[in-house]
Design an enzyme around this catalytic site. Structure first.
Site, PDB file in Angstrom:
ATOM      1  N   TYR A   1      13.132  44.804-103.383  1.00 48.16           N
ATOM      2  CA  TYR A   1      13.715  43.732-103.638  1.00 48.16           C
ATOM      3  C   TYR A   1      13.629  43.508-105.198  1.00 48.16           C
ATOM      4  O   TYR A   1      14.004  43.189-106.526  1.00 48.16           O
ATOM      5  CB  TYR A   1      11.632  43.135-103.274  1.00 48.16           C
TER       6      TYR A   1
ATOM      7  N   SER B   1      13.361  37.406-110.931  1.00 53.03           N
ATOM      8  CA  SER B   1      11.530  37.717-110.898  1.00 53.03           C
ATOM      9  C   SER B   1      11.405  37.782-111.937  1.00 53.03           C
ATOM     10  O   SER B   1      11.672  39.445-112.543  1.00 53.03           O
ATOM     11  CB  SER B   1      11.521  38.473-109.016  1.00 53.03           C
TER      12      SER B   1
END
Length: 246
Positions: free
Chosen positions: A151, A138
């Site tokens: 995350y 990501s």
């Protein structure tokens, strides 16, 4: 690398980005193993792909389950030539309010799982002198993201793992890369929109627009765009890259 006839295993292959990657690789002639926790969405993707798709369920955070699932995949389609570490998930909260259980579960699915799955294929790829490992990370793995620290940390770790493996694989015919999407039009994106609506009272369109502006392109990325980047990395000899798609 020739994709036609190769065996590609895609974790988290039942929805969103994983499903798009599996379809894109199948369109290039790959034999596909779809791996995930829920059988029903995996079966739906497999039905759309056709006879070259095989389904096996597995919790990628459990190394014993990973070993069993990968063995079943090899029995069905032979050696795994392409591994796409796509399974993942995110929760949002201010860091000061995070519980350790949330931290640990987020790290487990986004980072530990990459370790477990990659360990299952790396030695065989080295022995064969050929292999491709692509991890879906990501932009959070390249830049810090507020309210998503577990995350972001996990995706940074996943990117770093790919870069380290790439250095070890130099000259061995095996590559390890990451793709780093921004906001992608998936179920996870829909949950982010719902959270903004709940906490701010904005409409769904306003929430989508707010998140889209955070991508440099000013729009939400499609799963197919991420899949195309994965296919490009699989075809090429590029190694140790973290390709930003935003």
């Amino acid at each position: 690398m020739m994709i036609d006839g190769a065996h590609a295993l895609v974790t988290g292959g039942g929805t969103g980005i994983g499903a798009a990657i599996a379809q894109a690789l199948a369109d290039q002639g790959a034999k596909i193993t779809l791996l995930g926790r829920r059988e029903a969405p995996l079966r739906e993707v497999a039905d759309s792909i056709g006879a070259q798709a095989y389904v096996t369920t597995c919790d990628v955070t459990d190394p014993a389950q990973v070993a069993t699932a990968f063995a079943a995949a090899r029995e069905r389609h032979g050696a795994i030539d392409i591994l796409v570490n796509n399974a993942g998930g995110a929760t949002t909260a201010p860091f000061a309010k995070l519980e350790f259980e949330t931290w640990r579960s987020t790290m487990s699915v986004n980072c530990d799982a990459v370790f477990h799955c990659t360990r299952e294929v790396i030695e065989a790829m080295v022995e064969a002198g050929s292999g491709r490992i692509v991890t879906v990370a990501s932009v959070a793995g390249l830049h810090g993201v507020a309210y998503a620290s577990p995350y972001s940390a996990a995706k940074h770790a996943a990117v770093g793992l790919m870069r380290s493996i790439a250095l070890e694989m130099e000259g061995r015919g095996v590559t390890a890369n990451a793709v780093c999407p921004g906001f992608v039009d998936t179920d996870m994106f829909a949950r982010s929109v719902a959270t903004i609506r709940e906490k701010t009272g904005r409409s769904a369109d306003e929430a989508r627009a707010e998140l889209a502006r955070l991508n440099p392109s000013g729009r939400v990325i499609t799963p197919e765009e991420v899949a195309a980047a994965v296919v490009e990395l699989v075809r090429s000899d590029r190694n140790g890259e973290a390709v930003e798609i935003a």
